[in-house]
Design an enzyme around this catalytic site. Structure first.
Site, PDB file in Angstrom:
ATOM      1  N   ARG A   1       0.825  -1.224   0.000  1.00 55.11           N
ATOM      2  CA  ARG A   1       0.000   0.000   0.000  1.00 55.11           C
ATOM      3  C   ARG A   1       0.852   1.264   0.000  1.00 55.11           C
ATOM      4  O   ARG A   1       0.601   2.202  -0.756  1.00 55.11           O
ATOM      5  CB  ARG A   1      -0.900   0.019   1.246  1.00 55.11           C
ATOM      6  CG  ARG A   1      -2.045  -0.939   1.214  1.00 55.11           C
ATOM      7  CD  ARG A   1      -2.768  -0.902   2.545  1.00 55.11           C
ATOM      8  NE  ARG A   1      -1.924  -1.473   3.588  1.00 55.11           N
ATOM      9  CZ  ARG A   1      -2.149  -2.635   4.171  1.00 55.11           C
ATOM     10  NH1 ARG A   1      -3.186  -3.340   3.863  1.00 55.11           N
ATOM     11  NH2 ARG A   1      -1.332  -3.098   5.094  1.00 55.11           N
ATOM     12  N   ILE A   2       1.859   1.294   0.884  1.00 51.17           N
ATOM     13  CA  ILE A   2       2.615   2.547   1.035  1.00 51.17           C
ATOM     14  C   ILE A   2       3.513   2.777  -0.187  1.00 51.17           C
ATOM     15  O   ILE A   2       3.629   3.900  -0.683  1.00 51.17           O
ATOM     16  CB  ILE A   2       3.401   2.552   2.364  1.00 51.17           C
ATOM     17  CG1 ILE A   2       2.424   2.442   3.544  1.00 51.17           C
ATOM     18  CG2 ILE A   2       4.243   3.829   2.490  1.00 51.17           C
ATOM     19  CD1 ILE A   2       3.058   2.290   4.914  1.00 51.17           C
TER      20      ILE A   2
ATOM     21  N   THR B   1      11.570   4.700   5.355  1.00 43.55           N
ATOM     22  CA  THR B   1      10.461   4.950   6.278  1.00 43.55           C
ATOM     23  C   THR B   1       9.806   3.616   6.640  1.00 43.55           C
ATOM     24  O   THR B   1       8.671   3.595   7.102  1.00 43.55           O
ATOM     25  CB  THR B   1       9.393   5.868   5.632  1.00 43.55           C
ATOM     26  OG1 THR B   1       9.025   5.313   4.364  1.00 43.55           O
ATOM     27  CG2 THR B   1       9.895   7.284   5.455  1.00 43.55           C
ATOM     28  N   SER B   2      10.515   2.504   6.387  1.00 43.62           N
ATOM     29  CA  SER B   2       9.885   1.201   6.632  1.00 43.62           C
ATOM     30  C   SER B   2      10.228   0.703   8.032  1.00 43.62           C
ATOM     31  O   SER B   2       9.529   1.035   8.998  1.00 43.62           O
ATOM     32  CB  SER B   2      10.293   0.205   5.546  1.00 43.62           C
ATOM     33  OG  SER B   2      11.695  -0.037   5.547  1.00 43.62           O
ATOM     34  N   ARG B   3      11.310  -0.045   8.150  1.00 44.23           N
ATOM     35  CA  ARG B   3      11.777  -0.492   9.459  1.00 44.23           C
ATOM     36  C   ARG B   3      13.295  -0.371   9.477  1.00 44.23           C
ATOM     37  O   ARG B   3      13.974  -0.683   8.478  1.00 44.23           O
ATOM     38  CB  ARG B   3      11.376  -1.948   9.721  1.00 44.23           C
ATOM     39  CG  ARG B   3       9.921  -2.123  10.098  1.00 44.23           C
ATOM     40  CD  ARG B   3       9.621  -1.496  11.463  1.00 44.23           C
ATOM     41  NE  ARG B   3       8.243  -1.661  11.883  1.00 44.23           N
ATOM     42  CZ  ARG B   3       7.286  -0.749  11.730  1.00 44.23           C
ATOM     43  NH1 ARG B   3       7.541   0.420  11.150  1.00 44.23           N
ATOM     44  NH2 ARG B   3       6.073  -0.973  12.176  1.00 44.23           N
TER      45      ARG B   3
ATOM     46  N   GLU C   1      15.501   2.118  18.485  1.00 44.70           N
ATOM     47  CA  GLU C   1      14.780   3.382  18.664  1.00 44.70           C
ATOM     48  C   GLU C   1      14.445   3.554  20.136  1.00 44.70           C
ATOM     49  O   GLU C   1      14.025   2.573  20.760  1.00 44.70           O
ATOM     50  CB  GLU C   1      13.506   3.380  17.811  1.00 44.70           C
ATOM     51  CG  GLU C   1      13.824   3.330  16.328  1.00 44.70           C
ATOM     52  CD  GLU C   1      12.579   3.265  15.440  1.00 44.70           C
ATOM     53  OE1 GLU C   1      11.456   3.409  15.952  1.00 44.70           O
ATOM     54  OE2 GLU C   1      12.738   3.067  14.232  1.00 44.70           O
TER      55      GLU C   1
ATOM     56  N   HIS D   1      10.902   8.413  13.776  1.00 46.73           N
ATOM     57  CA  HIS D   1       9.856   7.436  13.423  1.00 46.73           C
ATOM     58  C   HIS D   1       8.498   8.169  13.422  1.00 46.73           C
ATOM     59  O   HIS D   1       7.596   7.837  14.175  1.00 46.73           O
ATOM     60  CB  HIS D   1       9.839   6.251  14.397  1.00 46.73           C
ATOM     61  CG  HIS D   1       9.126   5.053  13.830  1.00 46.73           C
ATOM     62  ND1 HIS D   1       9.450   3.754  14.167  1.00 46.73           N
ATOM     63  CD2 HIS D   1       8.108   4.954  12.933  1.00 46.73           C
ATOM     64  CE1 HIS D   1       8.654   2.924  13.532  1.00 46.73           C
ATOM     65  NE2 HIS D   1       7.831   3.633  12.780  1.00 46.73           N
TER      66      HIS D   1
HETATM   67  C1  GLV Z   1       4.608   2.766  11.987  1.00 49.87           C
HETATM   68  O1  GLV Z   1       5.736   2.517  11.717  1.00 49.87           O
HETATM   69  C2  GLV Z   1       3.585   1.783  12.047  1.00 49.87           C
HETATM   70  O2  GLV Z   1       3.877   0.590  11.922  1.00 49.87           O
HETATM   71  O3  GLV Z   1       2.430   2.162  12.247  1.00 49.87           O
END
Ligand code: GLV
Length: 373
Positions: free
Chosen positions: A166-167, A269-271, A300, A322
């Protein structure tokens, strides 16, 4: 417990007054951990052992075997306010038959636009420019064609999207507006229909003159994606070697960085663990690639002694906390179609109120449906 109270819920973080009010209207007695840090595990265990029905969690709560075992026979649902759930031991949830929910979809656009914004901010050196002005370094010179630095233009470049869920797809929508050519890679599934329709859109944009050159979108292998992209944006879930035959853990490492163009930029922006931070540090420090923007990290919060804090990296590395889904709309809307708070509450209530005929496998926000089929 008062007669009106039907369910006891513990939330490890505040999810917004309006969302909590909805739970109360649905006869939940809600206790919220009142600090901004995550509660210690001992407190989580204590609450679960006290017999709560529902637990609201976020990424920082370690929902391991011990926690699920503590809720044996009493804990009915875990509602995670996040799309990711790498903190939840799915096998343990399944063993103890506890459905857990997440907040997929509603943070897609917020995360995708953040990825695009940090890509642009990084390439155009917006942070460096502001810093220069604030620190009084915009000195004797008023304007110069290339001094003290220049940025890289985004418009018209090639972006490689690693992870086409999706992202990743929402991110592509932003890139199209910037006339980019798009290379797609997904370790698991290729949605050729999406690529085909998007190509039609790119062709139309060319036809009506939005882009001078024709633009393309196509699926490629990982090597080609990494070696041909000016920008590489990561949108894969984290999978470790024991979880997948194509794990994404350390997908970006010394070997894969070596494939990249010298002027490549990486956005994550994933992990955090999708990137080998030591390898990225070496690549940035040596100038092997041009820059990176990281919203997620191996550990984190980012430890004080992380090499990524090296001041020498400041011009080429953008870092954030994050924060990609962090908008008012996405985090706090109580509409389950719009916000994480709303979806979290609805997921919890579906289970506690036995919506969908009490069939967990039919509940849209339950993740571990396999345990109930
Ligand atoms: C953010 O990283 C989430 O998983 O919602």
């Amino acid at each position: 417990m008062s007669n009106a109270v039907r369910h006891r819920v513990f939330a490890t973080c505040h999810i917004g007054d309006k969302a909590l009010e909805i739970l109360r209207q649905h006869h939940c007695l809600v206790e919220v951990y009142d600090k901004i840090e995550a509660p210690p595990k001992s407190l989580l265990l204590e609450k679960i052992k006290s017999g709560i029905d529902g637990l609201i969690t976020t990424l920082r709560d370690q929902m391991d075997y011990e926690v699920f075992a503590a809720g044996r026979g009493t804990l009915k649902v875990v509602a995670q306010i996040a799309v990711g759930f790498d903190n939840i031991d799915r096998a343990a949830a399944n063993e103890f038959k506890v459905p857990f929910t997440n907040t997929a979809d509603v943070l897609t656009e917020a995360t995708a636009e953040f990825a695009f914004f940090v890509l642009g901010a990084m390439a155009r050196k917006i942070y460096s420019s502001e810093r220069l002005v604030r620190t009084g370094q915009w000195g004797s010179w008023q304007w110069h064609p290339y001094y003290p630095f220049l940025g890289d233009e985004v418009t018209g470049k090639t972006v490689s999207v690693i992870g086409m869920g999706r992202i990743g797809k929402a991110f592509i929508k932003k890139c199209i507006g910037f006339d980019m050519s798009i290379l797609c890679y997904d370790p698991v599934f290729e949605d050729q229909g999406f690529a085909q329709l998007t190509q039609e859109l790119l062709d139309l944009r060319h036809k009506i003159g939005f882009t001078a050159e024709p633009k393309t979108i196509r699926y490629v292998g990982l090597e080609e994606a990494l070696s041909s992209g000016d920008f590489i944006s990561l949108h894969v879930p984290l999978t470790r070697p024991h979880e997948s035959d194509k794990p994404t853990y350390h997908l970006i490492n010394d070997r894969t960085i070596a494939l990249m163009k010298p002027n490549a930029f990486i956005v994550n922006t994933s992990r955090g663990p999708v990137v080998d931070e030591a390898a990225l540090y070496r690549a940035l420090k040596s100038g092997r690639i041009k820059g990176a923007a990281l919203d997620v990290f191996d550990t984190e919060p980012l430890p004080d002694d992380s090499p990524l804090r090296d001041p020498a990296l400041e011009p080429v590395l953008r870092i954030s906390h994050h924060f990609a889904s962090g908008t008012y709309e996405t985090r706090l809307s109580t509409d389950p179609r719009r916000g994480m708070a709303g979806r979290c509450v609805q997921g919890l209530l579906d289970v506690l109120e036995k919506n969908f005929g009490g069939d967990y496998a039919k509940m849209p926000y339950v993740v571990n449906k396999e345990a109930f089929r």
